[in-house]
Design a protein around this motif. Structure first.
Motif, PDB file in Angstrom:
ATOM      1  N   LYS A 155       0.819  -1.211   0.000  1.00 22.20           N
ATOM      2  CA  LYS A 155       0.000   0.000   0.000  1.00 22.20           C
ATOM      3  C   LYS A 155       0.854   1.262   0.000  1.00 22.20           C
ATOM      4  O   LYS A 155       0.351   2.363   0.207  1.00 22.20           O
ATOM      5  N   LEU A 213       2.786   2.592   2.144  1.00 21.82           N
ATOM      6  CA  LEU A 213       2.559   3.421   3.338  1.00 21.82           C
ATOM      7  C   LEU A 213       3.872   3.985   3.870  1.00 21.82           C
ATOM      8  O   LEU A 213       4.900   3.318   3.846  1.00 21.82           O
ATOM      9  N   ASN A 256       4.181   5.593   7.040  1.00 22.02           N
ATOM     10  CA  ASN A 256       4.271   5.779   8.491  1.00 22.02           C
ATOM     11  C   ASN A 256       4.116   4.494   9.278  1.00 22.02           C
ATOM     12  O   ASN A 256       3.784   4.528  10.459  1.00 22.02           O
ATOM     13  N   CYS A 280      -0.087  -1.307   7.814  1.00 26.34           N
ATOM     14  CA  CYS A 280      -1.544  -1.259   7.912  1.00 26.34           C
ATOM     15  C   CYS A 280      -1.961  -2.394   8.845  1.00 26.34           C
ATOM     16  O   CYS A 280      -1.130  -3.042   9.454  1.00 26.34           O
ATOM     17  N   GLU A 335      -0.925  -8.984   3.843  1.00 30.82           N
ATOM     18  CA  GLU A 335      -2.275  -9.520   3.594  1.00 30.82           C
ATOM     19  C   GLU A 335      -2.474  -9.920   2.130  1.00 30.82           C
ATOM     20  O   GLU A 335      -3.286 -10.771   1.822  1.00 30.82           O
ATOM     21  N   LEU A 380       9.733   6.686  14.442  1.00 34.19           N
ATOM     22  CA  LEU A 380       8.783   6.995  15.517  1.00 34.19           C
ATOM     23  C   LEU A 380       8.080   8.327  15.273  1.00 34.19           C
ATOM     24  O   LEU A 380       6.995   8.569  15.773  1.00 34.19           O
ATOM     25  N   ILE A 392       6.213  11.195  12.894  1.00 29.21           N
ATOM     26  CA  ILE A 392       5.287  11.128  11.757  1.00 29.21           C
ATOM     27  C   ILE A 392       5.931  11.764  10.534  1.00 29.21           C
ATOM     28  O   ILE A 392       6.456  12.873  10.609  1.00 29.21           O
ATOM     29  N   HIS A 393       5.896  11.049   9.453  1.00 34.10           N
ATOM     30  CA  HIS A 393       6.416  11.597   8.211  1.00 34.10           C
ATOM     31  C   HIS A 393       5.271  12.207   7.412  1.00 34.10           C
ATOM     32  O   HIS A 393       4.213  11.613   7.285  1.00 34.10           O
ATOM     33  N   PRO A 428       2.953  13.858   4.374  1.00 30.87           N
ATOM     34  CA  PRO A 428       2.563  13.278   3.080  1.00 30.87           C
ATOM     35  C   PRO A 428       3.651  13.472   2.032  1.00 30.87           C
ATOM     36  O   PRO A 428       4.350  14.465   2.006  1.00 30.87           O
ATOM     37  N   ARG A 453      -5.710  13.079  -1.672  1.00 25.94           N
ATOM     38  CA  ARG A 453      -5.957  14.072  -0.627  1.00 25.94           C
ATOM     39  C   ARG A 453      -6.994  15.115  -1.033  1.00 25.94           C
ATOM     40  O   ARG A 453      -7.627  15.711  -0.179  1.00 25.94           O
ATOM     41  N   SER A 493      -6.356   2.279   6.538  1.00 28.89           N
ATOM     42  CA  SER A 493      -5.669   2.107   5.250  1.00 28.89           C
ATOM     43  C   SER A 493      -6.635   1.574   4.200  1.00 28.89           C
ATOM     44  O   SER A 493      -6.673   2.060   3.077  1.00 28.89           O
ATOM     45  N   GLY A 494      -7.383   0.561   4.568  1.00 29.54           N
ATOM     46  CA  GLY A 494      -8.285  -0.087   3.614  1.00 29.54           C
ATOM     47  C   GLY A 494      -7.676  -1.372   3.102  1.00 29.54           C
ATOM     48  O   GLY A 494      -6.476  -1.434   2.852  1.00 29.54           O
ATOM     49  N   ASP A 495      -8.514  -2.388   2.938  1.00 26.09           N
ATOM     50  CA  ASP A 495      -8.022  -3.658   2.401  1.00 26.09           C
ATOM     51  C   ASP A 495      -7.484  -3.447   0.996  1.00 26.09           C
ATOM     52  O   ASP A 495      -7.996  -2.631   0.246  1.00 26.09           O
ATOM     53  N   LYS A 515      -4.576   1.438  -7.111  1.00 26.89           N
ATOM     54  CA  LYS A 515      -4.687   1.885  -5.725  1.00 26.89           C
ATOM     55  C   LYS A 515      -4.275   3.356  -5.637  1.00 26.89           C
ATOM     56  O   LYS A 515      -3.554   3.850  -6.504  1.00 26.89           O
ATOM     57  N   PHE A 559      -3.671   5.431  -2.122  1.00 27.96           N
ATOM     58  CA  PHE A 559      -2.730   5.600  -1.000  1.00 27.96           C
ATOM     59  C   PHE A 559      -1.836   6.827  -1.199  1.00 27.96           C
ATOM     60  O   PHE A 559      -0.628   6.771  -1.029  1.00 27.96           O
ATOM     61  N   ILE A 609      -2.087   9.470   0.657  1.00 30.52           N
ATOM     62  CA  ILE A 609      -1.615   9.664   2.031  1.00 30.52           C
ATOM     63  C   ILE A 609      -1.973   8.398   2.800  1.00 30.52           C
ATOM     64  O   ILE A 609      -2.814   7.619   2.355  1.00 30.52           O
ATOM     65  N   ASP A 610      -1.319   8.177   3.937  1.00 37.15           N
ATOM     66  CA  ASP A 610      -1.636   6.981   4.717  1.00 37.15           C
ATOM     67  C   ASP A 610      -2.576   7.331   5.866  1.00 37.15           C
ATOM     68  O   ASP A 610      -2.932   8.492   6.064  1.00 37.15           O
ATOM     69  N   ILE A 618      -2.284   7.502   9.022  1.00 38.41           N
ATOM     70  CA  ILE A 618      -1.781   8.424  10.042  1.00 38.41           C
ATOM     71  C   ILE A 618      -1.801   9.851   9.504  1.00 38.41           C
ATOM     72  O   ILE A 618      -2.202  10.792  10.199  1.00 38.41           O
ATOM     73  N   GLN A 619      -1.402   9.995   8.265  1.00 41.59           N
ATOM     74  CA  GLN A 619      -1.444  11.330   7.650  1.00 41.59           C
ATOM     75  C   GLN A 619      -2.886  11.813   7.506  1.00 41.59           C
ATOM     76  O   GLN A 619      -3.153  13.017   7.630  1.00 41.59           O
ATOM     77  N   LEU A 664      -4.502  20.658   4.103  1.00 44.61           N
ATOM     78  CA  LEU A 664      -3.146  20.129   3.994  1.00 44.61           C
ATOM     79  C   LEU A 664      -2.313  21.056   3.104  1.00 44.61           C
ATOM     80  O   LEU A 664      -2.731  21.390   1.996  1.00 44.61           O
ATOM     81  N   HIS A 698       3.413   2.035  17.019  1.00 46.48           N
ATOM     82  CA  HIS A 698       2.628   2.496  15.879  1.00 46.48           C
ATOM     83  C   HIS A 698       1.343   3.172  16.365  1.00 46.48           C
ATOM     84  O   HIS A 698       0.912   4.187  15.823  1.00 46.48           O
ATOM     85  N   LYS A 718       2.048   6.621  17.422  1.00 38.94           N
ATOM     86  CA  LYS A 718       2.148   7.509  16.267  1.00 38.94           C
ATOM     87  C   LYS A 718       0.768   8.006  15.828  1.00 38.94           C
ATOM     88  O   LYS A 718       0.591   9.172  15.489  1.00 38.94           O
ATOM     89  N   ASP A 764      -0.276  10.496  18.369  1.00 38.10           N
ATOM     90  CA  ASP A 764       0.481  11.735  18.134  1.00 38.10           C
ATOM     91  C   ASP A 764      -0.117  12.522  16.966  1.00 38.10           C
ATOM     92  O   ASP A 764      -0.151  13.751  16.974  1.00 38.10           O
ATOM     93  N   ALA A 765      -0.573  11.793  15.954  1.00 40.80           N
ATOM     94  CA  ALA A 765      -1.141  12.455  14.778  1.00 40.80           C
ATOM     95  C   ALA A 765      -2.468  13.117  15.099  1.00 40.80           C
ATOM     96  O   ALA A 765      -2.873  14.053  14.421  1.00 40.80           O
TER      97      ALA A 765
END
Lengths: 130, 228, 309
Positions: B154, B156, B158, B161, B171, B197, B199-200, B202, C86, C108-110, C122, C124, C126-127, C129-130, C145, C176, C179, C182-183
């Motif tokens: 995906k 990602l 950060n 998933c 998965e 640790l 956050i990165h 976008p 976004r 995230s989504g399957d 796909k 993605f 942003i993820d 957390i973002q 953003l 995780h 994080k 924190d976000a």
């Protein structure tokens, strides 16, 4: 007439004729100054093996093929193959102070070799899955 | 290097079946290395196509040429004599080479003989793995040298998933390891966990037109072409 | 109050919260979700609306969430990062706020390869957390953003995220989670819990990090309907651990009693989760068993639900 219909020799002559002016002039103006070796990273990393000098590679490949119109022995073709494929990656970064297009010379030699059925293959190495 | 694979014969045949003089243009660069579009593969394609034409009762003349690197104008421009004799070309280079060929000989149809797959590493002879998506904003510095854009299904940035399996696989497939588990383990071993640790932000995707790269030190040479 | 949603009020007041989940229809017919919504009305504090779960095309979560609002039921709009960039996400969040949606869950989504559109592209962009950070910025700073100009209006959103406590290394899962908090995550709904002991261990790490004080953690639960389903969850669904002992327990009862046994296991689990420090509620994903949610809430002493102003 397509290139596939002609004999190997005709096809090789055709390539040589196409490049004749360029090859002839290059061979004539090369003063063997070997400045080109400085710009060849393979020469640098081969501990300054003179056979890696770009001008050497060109003169001993296309130079020979040109002079003998492609009619060189199999052994010679083998030596040429090594020069233009194993000792050159055609990165095109070689520098010639008099402006010889060394990569184009090597590329011409490669074209001729291909017509002879000589080219580099990339699957002759040992597989790891043995 | 770029990795490609041959398109199915039928697909290529359907593109070129209306032509009678076909020039197949191999590439001496990446697609030779990945055994998809070099001299040998190009000759083989022509043979297979020729059989196809024969079977379908069609007739065409096939020629072969290999350019040293089809992504370089100097080499693609060097085959104009052969191009003038054909009425269509099949490019056995990557998508870049095929486009340059089409651009160089605008009046001639160019058909792709390969599917350009990815930038990958050589696992073995004829076995390659995608390792970089050329995203233009390399994250390897904080991910322990494992690309999350490529190796995480995906992409990602950060962390994982919820799809990591108990055995640490993704998965999507039991054969794919969770990239983020690997990143975690490697950074932990290097005592660099703090890298992930925080956050990165976008990603700054560079996704506009055909991108241009001007190498450092060459800016002045190309400044007039560079629009910024 | 960040959003003023019922779920936020219930959690803030220190009540043990309950949420459940409704899947959207594969088409335009909303009769089934209306029926399911009626089953759970008044039984939970909010109802999650999934966003094309398992990457199957379904009615958008924003639409179904709006239908729930029209029915007087509070939704938690799920939003995945799989299908929108976004631009679309922020646009939908504006719309969701305008439509009265006050809770959302960022996931995230399957992967698309699971669903009915296997070859889709796909996103993605942003993820998850973002995404949490993006909604928080919209809510708290009223800024989009990467843009400093204030947006028009407010985005009062109670922000949720998911957590997966069982996949080793578990300490990584806790880091995780931190994080996500924190976000800006206000609440967490976890993957389905069957391994209470493992969950307790993970919550210990979470509490030691002080995360339960910064965020409300709700334990996820799925009632087991059949032995086959349990085996499927055990082997096929990432992040779920089900012991053979549990499966044998289901096998040990007559076929027509398996579902009831699953209910009993679920109620026992709720009891257990209530006793774990740092757990603020449960999220019951009653897949196909929405009609039994009232019974669950009664048996687990979660009914009646608090009514807060």
């Amino acid at each position: 007439m397509k290139n596939s219909d002609k004999t190997t020799e005709v096809r090789i002559r055709r390539i040589i004729n196409k490049k004749k002016g360029m090859i002839k002039l290059s061979l004539k103006v090369c003063v063997h100054c070997s400045i080109c070796s400085e710009s060849c990273f393979l020469y640098q990393s081969s501990r300054h093996d003179p056979t890696y000098t770009p001008s050497y590679k060109a003169i001993n490949s296309i130079g020979r093929l040109y002079k003998k119109k492609g009619r060189v022995s199999e052994k010679e073709y083998d030596e040429i193959r090594e020069l233009i494929w194993e000792k050159c990656v055609l990165c095109t970064r070689c520098y010639c102070p008099v402006g010889i297009d060394i990569p184009m010379l090597i590329a011409s030699a490669r074209s001729i070799c291909r017509e002879k059925g000589i080219f580099r293959t990339y699957d002759t190495g040992e597989s790891k899955n043995k | 290097m770029i990795k490609a694979e041959r398109k199915p014969l039928e697909e290529i045949y359907n593109m070129v079946k209306g032509y009678s003089s076909i020039l197949s243009v191999g590439c001496g660069g990446c697609t030779s290395v990945c055994l998809a579009g070099g001299m040998r593969e190009t000759i083989l394609l022509n043979k297979e196509l020729s059989d196809c034409f024969m079977k379908e009762g069609g007739k065409a003349v096939f020629s072969v040429v290999v350019t040293e690197r089809q992504c370089n104008e100097e080499y693609t421009g060097d085959i104009s004599d052969l191009v003038s004799e054909c009425d269509c070309m099949i490019s056995m280079a990557c998508g870049v080479g095929a486009q340059l060929l089409a651009e160089t000989y605008e009046s001639k149809p160019v058909f792709p003989g390969l599917n350009t797959m990815f930038v990958g590493k050589d696992l073995d002879v004829g076995l390659y793995q995608q390792n970089c998506r050329t995203c233009g904003d390399c994250k390897l510095g904080y991910t322990g040298g494992i690309c999350p854009i490529t190796c995480c299904s995906k992409s990602l940035l950060n962390g994982p998933c919820g799809g990591t399996c108990l055995d640490g696989s993704c998965e999507v497939s039991r054969d794919i390891p969770c990239a983020w588990n690997k990143i975690y383990e490697r950074l932990k071993a290097q005592n660099r966990l703090d890298n992930i640790l925080n956050i990165h932000e976008p990603m700054e995707w560079i996704d506009k037109g055909p991108g241009i790269l001007v190498q450092q030190g060459y800016e002045s040479r190309y400044m007039k072409e560079e629009k910024k | 109050m960040k959003s003023g949603s019922n779920l936020e009020k219930v959690l803030s007041a220190g009540h043990f919260a309950v949420t459940t989940e409704i899947g959207s229809p594969r088409g335009s017919d909303i009769s089934a979700i209306k029926k399911k919504a009626e089953y759970v009305r008044g039984r939970t504090d909010a109802v999650n609306v999934t966003d094309c779960q398992t990457a199957m095309v379904r009615m958008s979560s924003i639409s179904v969430a709006t239908i729930l609002i029209q029915m007087g039921i509070e939704p938690v709009m799920q939003m995945t990062c799989r299908d929108r960039n976004r631009i679309a996400m922020q646009s939908d969040i504006f719309g969701a706020s305008a439509l009265g949606i006050r809770n959302m869950l960022s996931i995230s989504g399957d992967h698309q390869s699971f669903g009915d559109q296997k070859n889709s592209k796909k996103v993605f962009d942003i993820d998850s957390i973002q995404l949490v950070g993006m909604v928080k910025r919209l809510r708290d700073e009223r800024k989009m953003l990467g843009d400093d100009k204030p947006i028009e209006g407010e985005i009062p959103m109670f922000i949720g995220a998911a957590a997966n406590p069982f996949v080793p290394p578990v300490e990584f899962r806790a880091l995780h989670l931190k994080k996500k908090i924190d976000a800006g995550a206000d609440f967490i709904q976890t993957q389905a819990i069957y391994d209470i002991k493992g969950f307790r261990k993970w919550m210990r790490i979470v509490c030691d990090m002080g995360l339960d004080k910064r965020c409300r953690i709700m334990g996820g639960l799925i009632p087991l309907k059949t032995v086959k389903m349990a085996q499927f969850l055990q082997t096929k669904v990432p992040g779920i651990t089900i012991s053979d002992r549990l499966i044998n327990r289901l096998k040990g009862v007559p076929g027509d009693k398996v579902e009831d046994e699953g209910m009993t296991i679920l109620c026992e689990s709720i009891e257990e989760l209530r006793s774990i420090e740092g757990v603020s509620g449960v999220h019951i994903m009653a897949i196909g068993l929405e009609h039994r949610v009232p019974e669950i809430t009664e048996r687990a002493n979660l009914y009646p639900r608090p009514v807060l102003n």
